[in-house]
Write a protein that holds these residues in place. Structure first.
Motif, mmCIF file in Angstrom:
data_model
loop_
_atom_site.group_PDB
_atom_site.id
_atom_site.type_symbol
_atom_site.label_atom_id
_atom_site.label_comp_id
_atom_site.label_asym_id
_atom_site.label_seq_id
_atom_site.Cartn_x
_atom_site.Cartn_y
_atom_site.Cartn_z
ATOM 1 N N UNK A 1 0.809 -1.167 0.032
ATOM 2 C CA UNK A 1 0.046 -0.034 0.038
ATOM 3 C C UNK A 1 0.820 1.333 -0.161
ATOM 4 N N UNK A 2 1.988 1.263 0.841
ATOM 5 C CA UNK A 2 2.723 2.348 0.828
ATOM 6 C C UNK A 2 3.347 2.663 -0.467
ATOM 7 N N UNK A 3 3.844 1.358 -1.365
ATOM 8 C CA UNK A 3 4.809 1.669 -2.416
ATOM 9 C C UNK A 3 3.437 2.281 -3.513
ATOM 10 N N UNK A 4 2.426 1.640 -3.502
ATOM 11 C CA UNK A 4 1.330 2.262 -4.388
ATOM 12 C C UNK A 4 1.067 3.840 -4.119
ATOM 13 N N UNK A 5 0.710 4.094 -3.087
ATOM 14 C CA UNK A 5 0.828 5.445 -2.609
ATOM 15 C C UNK A 5 2.039 6.550 -2.844
ATOM 16 N N UNK A 6 3.222 5.859 -2.911
ATOM 17 C CA UNK A 6 4.453 6.760 -3.297
ATOM 18 C C UNK A 6 4.485 6.655 -4.869
ATOM 19 N N UNK A 7 4.045 5.583 -5.487
ATOM 20 C CA UNK A 7 3.945 5.747 -6.880
ATOM 21 C C UNK A 7 3.054 6.830 -7.502
ATOM 22 N N UNK A 8 1.882 6.869 -6.634
ATOM 23 C CA UNK A 8 0.760 7.542 -7.171
ATOM 24 C C UNK A 8 1.454 9.080 -6.984
ATOM 25 N N UNK A 9 2.055 9.318 -5.718
ATOM 26 C CA UNK A 9 2.846 10.622 -5.235
ATOM 27 C C UNK A 9 3.611 11.043 -6.401
ATOM 28 N N UNK A 10 4.548 10.084 -6.641
ATOM 29 C CA UNK A 10 5.397 10.269 -7.774
ATOM 30 C C UNK A 10 5.125 10.767 -9.042
ATOM 31 N N UNK A 11 3.860 10.175 -9.512
ATOM 32 C CA UNK A 11 3.239 10.295 -10.874
ATOM 33 C C UNK A 11 2.812 11.817 -10.596
#
Length: 168
Positions: free
Chosen positions: A55-65
């Protein structure tokens, strides 16, 4: 009340066993059972930990985008601003050059009222009126027309010719 005290003691004993304290009173079967419970519990802990990390990885990827999109948007804004600033500087340089040329030629605003601030000649000076009254403003220029070419009986092509219709 005795029942509550008994349950409390059993829970404390179980807790001590799960934490590795007071294992001396356990039999081999109880130790195997405790080991299986702990293995299952550690598996559940690892699964939950993995889920949280995902979940943290997905959130970080969304933030990155989102940050990349913001960065791209800001980059384009900066490029547009730089282009506008360059165009403004170029235009400003052209105006300065025109003013310098006009001043060099001795035609500044004090000597000739028909030249505006950026060195351009006024509209009235661009259209010579030979043999006619010179208009003093652009508005008068718009009202000048050739009176002898106007035919009051001539109809415009968009108007119907009312003379061809007869009333019965």
């Amino acid at each position: 009340m005795r029942r509550i005290i008994s349950e409390t003691q059993n829970l404390q004993l179980s807790l001590q066993r799960y934490t590795g304290e007071d294992l001396s009173s356990l039999t081999l079967g109880e130790l195997n059972e405790l080991e299986q419970v702990l293995v299952h519990a550690s598996h559940n802990v690892r699964a939950r930990k993995f889920e949280i990390l995902q979940q943290q990885m997905e959130n970080l990827q969304r933030k990155k985008q989102l940050l990349e999109q913001d960065n791209e948007h800001i980059f384009h804004l900066i490029k547009e601003h730089q282009a506008a600033a360059a165009a403004y500087e170029e235009q400003n340089q052209v105006h300065v050059t025109k003013i310098e040329e006009v001043e060099r030629m001795g035609m500044n605003n004090n000597n000739n009222n028909n030249i505006n601030w950026n060195g351009n000649v006024s509209v009235l000076d661009q259209f010579p009126f030979s043999g006619e009254v010179q208009p003093s403003s652009v508005l008068q220029l718009a009202t000048l027309h050739d009176h002898h070419n106007l035919n009051p009986n001539r109809l415009l092509p968009t108007q119907p010719n009312l003379r061809e219709y007869t009333l019965n």
